[in-house]
Design a protein around this motif. Structure first.
Motif, PDB file in Angstrom:
ATOM      1  N   PHE A 331      24.831   6.680  17.201  1.00 21.15           N
ATOM      2  CA  PHE A 331      23.982   7.225  18.255  1.00 21.15           C
ATOM      3  C   PHE A 331      24.097   6.384  19.532  1.00 21.15           C
ATOM      4  CE2 PHE A 331      21.461   8.935  14.561  1.00 21.15           C
ATOM      5  CZ  PHE A 331      21.686  10.268  14.852  1.00 21.15           C
ATOM      6  N   ASN A 332      23.851   7.014  20.669  1.00 18.54           N
ATOM      7  CA  ASN A 332      23.880   6.305  21.958  1.00 18.54           C
ATOM      8  C   ASN A 332      22.542   5.605  22.185  1.00 18.54           C
ATOM      9  OD1 ASN A 332      22.362   8.627  22.326  1.00 18.54           O
ATOM     10  ND2 ASN A 332      23.023   8.935  24.443  1.00 18.54           N
ATOM     11  N   TYR A 333      22.167   4.744  21.254  1.00 16.07           N
ATOM     12  CA  TYR A 333      20.862   4.084  21.297  1.00 16.07           C
ATOM     13  C   TYR A 333      21.046   2.589  21.078  1.00 16.07           C
ATOM     14  CZ  TYR A 333      16.089   2.753  20.036  1.00 16.07           C
ATOM     15  OH  TYR A 333      14.864   2.142  20.001  1.00 16.07           O
ATOM     16  N   GLY A 334      20.322   1.810  21.837  1.00 13.14           N
ATOM     17  CA  GLY A 334      20.245   0.388  21.593  1.00 13.14           C
ATOM     18  C   GLY A 334      21.555  -0.358  21.735  1.00 13.14           C
ATOM     19  N   MET A 336      23.909  -1.070  19.476  1.00 10.07           N
ATOM     20  CA  MET A 336      25.091  -0.446  18.878  1.00 10.07           C
ATOM     21  C   MET A 336      25.689   0.607  19.798  1.00 10.07           C
ATOM     22  SD  MET A 336      24.158  -0.143  14.818  1.00 10.07           S
ATOM     23  CE  MET A 336      25.691   0.719  14.461  1.00 10.07           C
ATOM     24  N   GLY A 337      24.838   1.411  20.411  1.00 12.75           N
ATOM     25  CA  GLY A 337      25.324   2.426  21.337  1.00 12.75           C
ATOM     26  C   GLY A 337      25.976   1.815  22.564  1.00 12.75           C
ATOM     27  N   LYS A 338      25.359   0.746  23.088  1.00 13.78           N
ATOM     28  CA  LYS A 338      25.881   0.086  24.286  1.00 13.78           C
ATOM     29  C   LYS A 338      27.248  -0.548  24.016  1.00 13.78           C
ATOM     30  CE  LYS A 338      25.655  -1.849  28.442  1.00 13.78           C
ATOM     31  NZ  LYS A 338      25.722  -1.061  29.690  1.00 13.78           N
ATOM     32  N   ILE A 339      27.369  -1.260  22.908  1.00  9.52           N
ATOM     33  CA  ILE A 339      28.637  -1.917  22.584  1.00  9.52           C
ATOM     34  C   ILE A 339      29.721  -0.891  22.289  1.00  9.52           C
ATOM     35  CG2 ILE A 339      29.823  -3.347  20.859  1.00  9.52           C
ATOM     36  CD1 ILE A 339      27.348  -5.064  20.693  1.00  9.52           C
ATOM     37  N   LEU A 345      34.624   1.742  21.072  1.00  8.73           N
ATOM     38  CA  LEU A 345      34.803   1.612  19.630  1.00  8.73           C
ATOM     39  C   LEU A 345      34.754   2.933  18.894  1.00  8.73           C
ATOM     40  CD1 LEU A 345      32.591  -1.544  18.896  1.00  8.73           C
ATOM     41  CD2 LEU A 345      35.022  -1.434  19.471  1.00  8.73           C
ATOM     42  N   GLY A 346      34.387   4.016  19.584  1.00  8.86           N
ATOM     43  CA  GLY A 346      34.321   5.278  18.865  1.00  8.86           C
ATOM     44  C   GLY A 346      33.619   6.371  19.640  1.00  8.86           C
ATOM     45  N   LEU A 347      32.777   7.120  18.931  1.00 10.01           N
ATOM     46  CA  LEU A 347      32.162   8.336  19.467  1.00 10.01           C
ATOM     47  C   LEU A 347      30.648   8.216  19.420  1.00 10.01           C
ATOM     48  CD1 LEU A 347      32.822  11.288  20.410  1.00 10.01           C
ATOM     49  CD2 LEU A 347      32.586  11.955  18.007  1.00 10.01           C
ATOM     50  N   LEU A 348      29.990   8.564  20.542  1.00 12.91           N
ATOM     51  CA  LEU A 348      28.539   8.482  20.612  1.00 12.91           C
ATOM     52  C   LEU A 348      27.903   9.855  20.462  1.00 12.91           C
ATOM     53  CD1 LEU A 348      28.053   5.949  23.549  1.00 12.91           C
ATOM     54  CD2 LEU A 348      27.706   5.534  21.109  1.00 12.91           C
TER      55      LEU A 348
END
Length: 397
Positions: A331-334, A336-339, A345-348
């Motif tokens: 998810f584009n959250y927090g 993990m989403g920012k990095i 690194l992949g897909l949000l």
């Protein structure tokens, strides 16, 4: 060799990621030359649960210590009361540091100890701690409850950085570190890589697929780790059930790790529905996986699913996916989403958009285009090697 100076390391929790963080630190310490010894204080259950760690790190410059059964029972009974637990842990550290005449204390999990750092008596020596979940940046604050929580954590963290007792605060969030250094002008906070030891896979991908029963042509989506309600398994099952049978026949969902009992029951219900809808292949390997065997599951997969619900902090899944050069879906959250966005690194997935996961999943299955930047993945994986994490901490004493 005689070691005069003692650094006390305190890790009361023997579950989850805690033993791994401690082990990586000790192994690097033994591989390098430092002019101090380590006294490692744990609760009695650590000796029962992790005898291999004790055995592999037994040396003249590492002393393993255990709290008493009475103290351990008090600690277990205090886990539901953050303030009571923090006060107890702080008192334990101070007492052992005094008895050992320690020159430094490292608290392996500092998040819940921040209030104690402000209110309890200063130990005989400086302290450092690892802060896992700061929420200074990249976490949306919308509701009144979220705003109160944000400002409480904000003011508390800012206050403890002025405490003379605190020497260094190690933080796994590089964006929070930048924020503190730039806005609070504090040099006490240091970025800490997330330690992941990746062991090379000894089997061919073809052989691993044969052993797992994965059809060669299928796209493999992996969910890995302790399988509880945080993993987003229900979301994945519901979304995969919406695939047309034409797309579903090309998909394998690989779920690896020990189940939480309640989550397993829910999964079985979802699986029955999924099997009625289409022909997605679902393979489970539901047991604890030794570190040496973990990476093979990542390398055999095409996409790594990390759809944690409102997750705060990092995840070793990110590093393992990057090391295997496999795109992460999160998810584009927090943090993990920012990095994931910054490091490509992949897909949000956007939780605010209805069926966004389904639409992007179908797009993936319709295309063979590469997701993510493999050079950036390698750089991210290299940064988060266990030796880099250990060096940051040990060189600071």
């Amino acid at each position: 060799m005689s070691f005069q100076k003692t650094v006390l390391i305190f890790e009361p929790d023997a579950s989850g990621h805690h033993p791994g963080y401690l082990y990586h630190l000790l192994i690097h310490f033994l591989n390098e030359k430092y002019d101090f010894r380590l006294a490692v204080l744990v609760n009695p259950d650590f000796f029962e649960k992790h005898p291999a760690i004790i055995q592999n790190t037994s040396a003249e410059n590492i002393e393993w210590l255990s709290t008493s059964e009475t103290t351990y029972n008090d600690w277990k009974n205090s886990k539901s009361d953050v303030i009571k637990r923090a006060k107890l842990e702080w008192t334990i550290c101070a007492e052992y540091a005094k008895n050992l005449q320690a020159i430094h204390i490292l608290m392996m999990y500092f998040d819940h100890l921040q209030l104690a750092c402000l209110t309890e008596q200063k130990p005989i020596c400086p302290i450092s701690g690892i802060l896992f979940r700061p929420t200074l940046v990249n976490y949306p604050v919308n509701s009144v409850k979220e705003k109160i929580s944000f400002w409480r954590k904000y003011l508390l963290l800012k206050a403890i950085l002025h405490r003379k007792a605190l020497s260094t605060l190690f933080c796994l969030d590089p964006f929070a570190v930048d924020f503190i250094q730039q806005n609070w002008r504090s040099d006490k906070v240091k970025f800490l890589p997330d330690p992941v030891q990746v062991y090379p896979n000894k089997k061919s991908i073809r052989l691993i697929k044969e052993e797992l029963g994965i059809t060669e042509s299928k796209k493999v989506f992996l969910i890995f780790g302790h399988l509880d309600d945080r993993k987003g398994i229900s979301t994945v099952m519901d979304t995969f059930a919406k695939l047309s049978d034409g797309k579903a026949k090309d998909v394998c969902l690989l779920i690896v790790g020990p189940w939480d009992a309640q989550e397993k029951s829910l999964f079985e219900q979802k699986l029955a529905v999924l099997q009625q809808k289409n022909s997605v292949q679902v393979i489970t390997r539901n047991h604890f996986v030794a570190d040496e065997d973990i990476q093979s599951f990542f390398e055999v997969s095409d996409y790594i699913l990390a759809l944690y619900q409102k997750h705060i902090g990092m995840s070793a899944i990110m590093v393992r996916a990057a090391s295997a050069q496999k795109p992460l879906i999160t998810f584009n959250y927090g943090l993990m989403g920012k990095i994931t966005a910054e490091k490509q690194l992949g897909l949000l997935i956007d939780e605010a958009i209805e069926d966004d996961f389904q639409h992007k999943l179908e797009a993936l299955l319709n295309s063979n285009s590469q997701i993510g930047n493999q050079k950036s993945m390698k750089e991210f994986a290299d940064l988060n090697q266990a030796k880099n994490y250990a060096k940051v901490i040990l060189d600071s004493f």
